[in-house]
Design a protein around this motif. Structure first.
Motif, PDB file in Angstrom:
ATOM      1  N   VAL A   1       0.820  -1.219   0.000  1.00 40.99           N
ATOM      2  CA  VAL A   1       0.000   0.000   0.000  1.00 40.99           C
ATOM      3  C   VAL A   1       0.854   1.270   0.000  1.00 40.99           C
ATOM      4  N   PRO A   2       1.899   1.371   0.833  1.00 43.39           N
ATOM      5  CA  PRO A   2       2.723   2.589   0.783  1.00 43.39           C
ATOM      6  C   PRO A   2       3.397   2.795  -0.574  1.00 43.39           C
ATOM      7  N   ALA A   3       3.644   1.703  -1.291  1.00 44.08           N
ATOM      8  CA  ALA A   3       4.293   1.787  -2.599  1.00 44.08           C
ATOM      9  C   ALA A   3       3.290   2.044  -3.719  1.00 44.08           C
ATOM     10  N   GLY A   4       1.993   2.143  -3.359  1.00 42.76           N
ATOM     11  CA  GLY A   4       0.960   2.391  -4.354  1.00 42.76           C
ATOM     12  C   GLY A   4       0.650   1.180  -5.206  1.00 42.76           C
TER      13      GLY A   4
ATOM     14  N   ASP B   1       5.588   1.223   8.556  1.00 50.89           N
ATOM     15  CA  ASP B   1       6.474   2.267   9.073  1.00 50.89           C
ATOM     16  C   ASP B   1       7.923   1.809   9.132  1.00 50.89           C
ATOM     17  N   LEU B   2       8.131   0.555   9.495  1.00 49.56           N
ATOM     18  CA  LEU B   2       9.504   0.042   9.569  1.00 49.56           C
ATOM     19  C   LEU B   2      10.132  -0.112   8.193  1.00 49.56           C
ATOM     20  N   SER B   3       9.327  -0.450   7.204  1.00 54.42           N
ATOM     21  CA  SER B   3       9.868  -0.708   5.869  1.00 54.42           C
ATOM     22  C   SER B   3       9.934   0.530   4.991  1.00 54.42           C
ATOM     23  N   THR B   4       9.002   1.483   5.195  1.00 46.36           N
ATOM     24  CA  THR B   4       8.933   2.635   4.290  1.00 46.36           C
ATOM     25  C   THR B   4       8.905   3.981   5.004  1.00 46.36           C
ATOM     26  N   MET B   5       8.834   3.982   6.340  1.00 48.01           N
ATOM     27  CA  MET B   5       8.708   5.217   7.128  1.00 48.01           C
ATOM     28  C   MET B   5       7.403   5.955   6.797  1.00 48.01           C
ATOM     29  N   LEU B   6       6.382   5.197   6.392  1.00 40.48           N
ATOM     30  CA  LEU B   6       5.091   5.785   6.058  1.00 40.48           C
ATOM     31  C   LEU B   6       3.966   5.020   6.750  1.00 40.48           C
ATOM     32  N   ILE B   7       2.931   5.748   7.154  1.00 39.24           N
ATOM     33  CA  ILE B   7       1.699   5.140   7.642  1.00 39.24           C
ATOM     34  C   ILE B   7       0.605   5.586   6.680  1.00 39.24           C
ATOM     35  N   PRO B   8       0.200   4.717   5.752  1.00 38.54           N
ATOM     36  CA  PRO B   8      -0.695   5.122   4.658  1.00 38.54           C
ATOM     37  C   PRO B   8      -2.073   5.582   5.131  1.00 38.54           C
ATOM     38  N   ASP B   9      -2.555   6.667   4.523  1.00 43.10           N
ATOM     39  CA  ASP B   9      -3.897   7.157   4.814  1.00 43.10           C
ATOM     40  C   ASP B   9      -4.951   6.115   4.455  1.00 43.10           C
ATOM     41  N   LYS B  10      -4.714   5.344   3.379  1.00 46.56           N
ATOM     42  CA  LYS B  10      -5.688   4.345   2.944  1.00 46.56           C
ATOM     43  C   LYS B  10      -5.954   3.319   4.046  1.00 46.56           C
ATOM     44  N   VAL B  11      -4.918   2.941   4.758  1.00 46.23           N
ATOM     45  CA  VAL B  11      -5.084   1.973   5.846  1.00 46.23           C
ATOM     46  C   VAL B  11      -5.893   2.597   6.987  1.00 46.23           C
ATOM     47  N   LEU B  12      -5.565   3.830   7.346  1.00 49.00           N
ATOM     48  CA  LEU B  12      -6.268   4.511   8.431  1.00 49.00           C
ATOM     49  C   LEU B  12      -7.736   4.752   8.063  1.00 49.00           C
TER      50      LEU B  12
END
Length: 251
Positions: A27-30, A117-128
């Motif tokens: 998901v963070p990678a689109g 977060d550990l792999s990409t330093m991102l917390i995706p909005d889609k998940v939230l």
């Protein structure tokens, strides 16, 4: 009968843990979480069902791809086992009650954001955005606290981290801020404060240790999501006991 249910929960947790790992990475990678199917990132060979058995496949294959012998990261079985174990112990902490779906949903969100977060330093909005209405629905069906507590918890959770981000001039990521707002719905006002305290304490300890050990360079960002996950889980299951212990310690 109860043992059988625990076994079912363990299996369900292991299967979902494998899926959550995919979600947290793609998901963070689109990327789509459906297509392409699970494959070896080194040789791109599609994995067979025997290579997709949660936890077991890693050990049966001795941690390597059956096609190209490339090492498979132990992170995959770790998250599968972690999700399975958390699912299994949840009924021991909240019982076989209406609260159990909330606990399982909370664990699911925290596993996904930890991977992400550990792999990409991102917390995706889609998940939230997926879990936000789910938490609202579950807390309406099975309210753990007065209705206003979830609203206040969400506002305070979001507000505190937003304030920290403003004061520290970007020391807190936007994903962390929004995550705490979503978690506040489940944790409530008291739970948010306990979770934030635990997350901040663990983050500070690990951050200092990592920099002293030269594992992380000074000024380099450290993902805060995993610490939020640990703090939130401890707070969700034990915040009443923690507060009682703290009050007894003071008085």
């Amino acid at each position: 009968m109860e043992l059988t249910l625990h076994i079912y929960l363990f299996i369900l947790g292991a299967i979902l843990g494998s899926f959550y790992n995919v979600v947290g990475l793609r998901v963070p990678a689109g990327e789509s979480i459906v297509s392409p199917g699970s494959h070896c990132p080194a040789c791109n060979k599609n994995l067979t069902w025997m290579e997709l058995i949660p936890i077991l496949s890693f050990f049966l294959q001795k941690g390597r791809c059956r096609n190209c012998a490339t090492k498979i990261s132990p992170v995959y079985p770790f998250y599968e086992a972690l999700t399975a174990c958390l699912f299994t112990i949840s009924p021991l902490l909240v019982g076989w009650s209406k609260e159990l779906p909330i606990a399982l949903a909370l664990i699911s969100l925290l596993i996904i954001i930890t991977v992400s977060d550990l792999s990409t330093m991102l917390i995706p909005d889609k998940v939230l955005l997926f879990f936000l209405p789910l938490f609202i629905l579950l807390t309406v069906i099975s309210p753990l606290t007065p209705w206003w507590d979830s609203i206040v918890g969400a506002v305070v959770g979001f507000g505190i981290l937003l304030l920290i981000a403003i004061v520290s001039k970007g020391g807190m990521g936007g994903g962390d801020i929004k995550l705490f707002g979503v978690l506040g719905i489940v944790l409530g006002l008291t739970g948010v404060f306990v979770a934030l305290f635990i997350a901040s304490f663990l983050g500070a300890v690990v951050g200092i240790a990592a920099r002293m050990g030269k594992k992380v360079e000074k000024g380099s960002p450290i993902p805060f999501g995993p610490f939020i996950a640990i703090g939130s889980l401890i707070s969700y299951f034990f915040h009443n006991s923690i507060i009682e212990w703290y009050i007894q310690l003071l008085f």
